[in-house]
Every structure is written in structure tokens, then in C-alpha cells.
Design a protein around this motif. Structure first.
Motif, PDB file in Angstrom:
ATOM      1  N   ALA A  56      13.102 -13.348  44.311  1.00  0.00           N
ATOM      2  CA  ALA A  56      13.967 -13.775  43.201  1.00  0.00           C
ATOM      3  C   ALA A  56      13.671 -15.199  42.759  1.00  0.00           C
ATOM      4  O   ALA A  56      13.974 -15.567  41.620  1.00  0.00           O
ATOM      5  CB  ALA A  56      15.436 -13.661  43.618  1.00  0.00           C
ATOM      6  N   TYR A 109      20.928 -13.835  43.849  1.00  0.00           N
ATOM      7  CA  TYR A 109      20.944 -14.678  42.642  1.00  0.00           C
ATOM      8  C   TYR A 109      21.634 -16.005  42.932  1.00  0.00           C
ATOM      9  O   TYR A 109      21.123 -17.082  42.588  1.00  0.00           O
ATOM     10  CB  TYR A 109      21.666 -13.941  41.511  1.00  0.00           C
ATOM     11  CG  TYR A 109      22.212 -14.840  40.423  1.00  0.00           C
ATOM     12  CD1 TYR A 109      21.366 -15.402  39.471  1.00  0.00           C
ATOM     13  CD2 TYR A 109      23.571 -15.147  40.371  1.00  0.00           C
ATOM     14  CE1 TYR A 109      21.860 -16.244  38.479  1.00  0.00           C
ATOM     15  CE2 TYR A 109      24.072 -15.981  39.387  1.00  0.00           C
ATOM     16  CZ  TYR A 109      23.212 -16.528  38.446  1.00  0.00           C
ATOM     17  OH  TYR A 109      23.715 -17.363  37.478  1.00  0.00           O
ATOM     18  N   LEU A 154      13.860  -9.297  39.645  1.00  0.00           N
ATOM     19  CA  LEU A 154      14.099  -8.885  41.027  1.00  0.00           C
ATOM     20  C   LEU A 154      14.250  -7.381  41.127  1.00  0.00           C
ATOM     21  O   LEU A 154      13.729  -6.747  42.045  1.00  0.00           O
ATOM     22  CB  LEU A 154      15.352  -9.586  41.582  1.00  0.00           C
ATOM     23  CG  LEU A 154      15.728  -9.243  43.028  1.00  0.00           C
ATOM     24  CD1 LEU A 154      14.599  -9.634  43.986  1.00  0.00           C
ATOM     25  CD2 LEU A 154      17.016  -9.951  43.421  1.00  0.00           C
TER      26      LEU A 154
END
Length: 425
Positions: free
Chosen positions: A173, A356, A421
Motif C-alpha cells: 500500500a 490505509y 492495493l
């Protein structure tokens, strides 16, 4: 009241000049006394259990890999590739610095090590080329803080261990945000360097660029091995760290021939010292983290931030703002270890994707290394490059604002992280 006790003791410890680790222990003792729950064995037990985690073994090995790359010639050859490709452009050494920062970030994960290596090589060249000292040092410092974001990232390893989320997922990510940070520096440098009468390097031929690339190829293979191996599940993050250290040692010793037994020993000593500091900080932070949980402090903070809980985006923005402000007075590692036990439950309660959230939180914490009065990366660049610190503090501002703009973009548009992602998964 519990939060007031914790914060008051922490601030008092910092004001008195206590090392952060001891200030964290003082916070733990203060919370124990406040809760009428004092037990010295709990302090020792939590310090030991806090570092007794297989995942955290990745930290000393990634630190060692960074030391061996600097001493074994890998870092220098990466810079030479960037110089061959971009050195002929107006303000070309600035683009060299950004490119080298991005590549080295994918090798070591340490902002301090990367900034020191780049400053030692590039700042003398930039001075000779007529580049402003402040802007040059500021650019190198801003490029250095990409290291805690791009995998392999020590900061993301710690976040993954505390939040109990996939470290491989965090690594994947963080790739796009790290590239965006480098892109923002390119735009900022183009703005800063416009009209400057800089000395440029001789344009290299395609053959010379390929030759430099060939010499650096053994070093450039390392991030491919680490990230590729993690992506396909060949090894864990801890195993990847060991592979990175061994690979850097072998390439530095037998391919480039620059890593001697003496420099290898010196690298081990420096990596050991740095690792000891980091692991001691993690251990002491776990004392406070355990007591924060016992005192139900996250619930109190959630109640305080209840108006923002219905808007995950607003909550992330508030946490990012808090992290940036605290980053002005706390170094990256203790800042992260102090806030993680508080903000991670907040993220869970608000339904925020913790992968995130981990990337955004890490970027916010990393940018704190560019803000005075602490600004460790600024101090490193100033010391290694022999540039006055006040000049670098002014010179870093355009690049700091550019990276904050990227952070704001990630807060407003989480899809920048979550969509790539999802494709990687």
C-alpha cells in the motif's frame, strides 16, 4: 483525568530533558500510581514482552542492511546511475537527489542513513555547482523522509506489529504514496530552481548510462528481490530483512570489493547501537501502551473525538494534524510509539482500513523529521553536509509543503491507496 496525567508527565519529562524512553517509563509509573496499581514487575515484564516479537526482528536486520549498503558501495553506485541519467539537466543534481532518494528508500528504510549518505556525496557537488545551500540541504532532507514510507519500511513493520495487520499489505500500500512524494519533490524543485544559473554535468552518452546502470545492477536488484518475494509469499518481512542484510554484505564484499572486515564490523556496531535504541524505545512504549489499555484511555479519546467518529475522513484528518503538530517536538519513533496505542483503536472504532490508516499515519510522522525544533533529518543533513541549520530550515519549506500536499491528497482521496492495493491483492 487519566489522559491529563499521561500527557502532563510526558511533557514534563521532555521539558526536563529526559530521554524519551525514560519519559515513557515515567508515564507508566505515573499512570500506575494514579490507578493505585503500582507493581515494578509489570514494568519489567511489559518491556520484555514488548520486544519479544518475531516480527520485530526485521528492524535490526533492515538497519544492518542500510549500514552495509553505505559501507559496501551500493549507495554510491545508485547515485552514479542517477547522475548519469539526470546530471546534464538544469538543476540536474536536484533531480539526481530525488531519484537516488527514491531508490535508496527501497533498500534501507532508514531516513537518517539515507539522508547522511546522500548529503555526504551530493552536497559538496551541489556547492561547487552553485546550488543554494539551503535549498540543496532541504531537498536532500525531504527526499530522506521517503525512506520510512517506501518498503521495506521499519516504521510500517512496527505499525503492523502493534496493529496486528499484514506487514506485506502495508508494504504494498505504501508504494504509490512514496512515488507521489518523490513526484511532489520534482515539481517543487522545478519551481525552486527555475532561473538558477547552475553548473551542469556533461551529458552522458547512452553507452555511459548503460555502463553506470550495469555497475549498479547488483544494488538495484535488491528491492526487486525483497518486494517481489513478499508479494508472491516466498518469505516473511523478517526473512526479507535477513535476506537484504546478507545480500548487501555479499555484494559489497565480493562484487564491489569495498566492504572489508573492518567496515563490516563497524557496520555491525552501528546497527547494533541503533537497533538497541529503537528496541528499548519499543519496550518502554509497551509499558505505557499496556497501562493506556488498562486505564481505558482509548475509549476516553474516542468519546472526546465522538463528533468526528461518523466521518472517517475527518477523523483521519484530525489524527494527521495532531501527528504533524507533535512531530515538531518529538522524534519519529517515540512519536509513533506514543500515539499508536491511542489512534489504532480509534481507527478500528471508526471502521477505517488499518492498512490505509497505517500508511497515512506513517507519512505524517515521517514529515515531523523535517520540522524544527527536533527535525532529526535536518540536523543530520546540516552536520554531514556542513551547512548552517537555519538555512536548511528555510530551504526545506517548499519541499515540506509539497509532501504535506500529497498527505492531504491521501486523506481526501483514500482510493489512491486502497484501489492499487486491491489490484495487488
Amino acid at each position: 483525568m487519566t489522559f491529563v496525567v499521561f500527557l502532563s508527565v510526558l511533557i514534563l519529562g521532555i521539558v526536563l530533558g529526559l530521554p524519551i524512553a525514560w519519559a515513557l517509563i515515567a508515564c507508566g509509573i505515573a499512570l500506575m500510581l494514579h490507578l493505585d496499581y503500582f507493581n515494578a514487575q509489570i514494568i519489567a515484564q511489559n518491556m520484555i514482552l514488548g520486544t519479544d516479537n518475531f516480527i520485530l526482528l526485521a528492524i535490526p536486520f533492515f538497519i544492518l542492511a542500510g549500514e552495509l549498503m553505505n559501507r559496501g558501495g551500493l549507495s554510491r553506485r545508485i547515485i552514479e546511475v542517477a547522475m548519469a541519467a539526470f546530471g546534464h539537466l538544469r538543476g540536474g543534481l536536484g533531480y539526481v537527489a530525488i531519484c537516488a532518494s527514491l531508490i535508496m528508500a527501497s533498500l534501507s528504510g532508514s531516513a537518517i542513513a539515507d539522508s547522511a549518505a546522500l548529503a555526504a556525496i551530493l552536497i559538496p557537488m551541489m556547492k561547487l555547482g552553485g546550488y543554494p545551500e539551503g535549498s540543496s540541504g532541504g531537498l536532500l532532507a525531504a527526499g530522506g523522509v521517503i525512506a520510512p514510507v517506501i518498503p521495506p519500511s521499519i516504521a510500517l513493520v512496527v505499525f503492523g506489529a502493534i496493529a496486528n495487520v499484514s506487514i506485506s499489505g502495508l508494504f504494498m500500500a505504501a508504494i504509490v504514496p512514496g512515488i507521489l512524494m518523490a513526484g511532489s519533490l520534482v515539481l517543487a524543485w522545478r519551481f525552486v530552481s527555475r532561473g538558477g544559473a547552475f553548473q551542469t554535468l556533461e551529458r552522458k552518452s547512452r553507452a555511459e548510462i548503460l555502463q553506470a546502470l550495469w555497475k549498479a545492477l547488483p544494488a538495484l536488484v535488491l528491492p526487486v528481490v525483497v518486494i517481489g518475494g513478499l508479494r508472491v509469499g516466498v518469505f516473511t518481512p523478517t526473512e526479507a530483512a535477513v535476506i537484504a542484510a546478507v545480500y548487501a554484505a555479499l555484494v559489497g564484499a565480493f562484487v564491489y570489493g569495498e566492504l572489508t572486515l573492518k567496515s563490516f564490523y563497524e557496520g555491525l556496531v552501528e546497527a547494533g547501537k541503533t537497533s538497541a535504541v529503537v528496541m528499548f524505545l519499543i519496550g518502554t512504549s509497551m509499558v505505557s501502551a499496556w497501562l493506556i489499555t488498562i486505564a481505558n484511555l482509548p475509549t476516553q479519546v474516542i468519546a472526546f473525538l465522538q463528533p468526528f467518529m461518523d466521518s472517517p475522513q475527518m477523523l483521519v484528518g484530525m489524527i494527521v494534524l495532531l501527528t504533524l503538530l507533535l512531530g515538531m517536538v518529538l522524534d519519529f519513533t517515540p512519536l509513533s510509539l506514543i500515539l499508536m496505542p491511542i489512534v489504532i483503536p480509534l481507527g478500528k472504532a471508526a471502521g477505517i482500513d488499518l492498512i490505509y490508516f497505517g500508511v497515512v499515519f506513517t507519512i505524517a510522522g515521517a514529515l515531523g523529521m523535517l520540522t524544527p525544533p527536533v527535525g532529526n533529518v535536518l540536523n543530520v543533513v546540516a552536520g554531514v553536509g556542513r551547512v548552517r541549520l537555519d538555512r536548511i530550515m528555510v530551504g526545506v519549506l517548499p519541499f515540506l509543503f509539497a509532501e504535506i500536499a500529497v498527505l492531504l491528497l491521501l486523506v481526501l482521496f483514500p482510493q489512491i491507496i486502497t484501489v492499487p492495493l486491491g489490484l495487488l491483492r
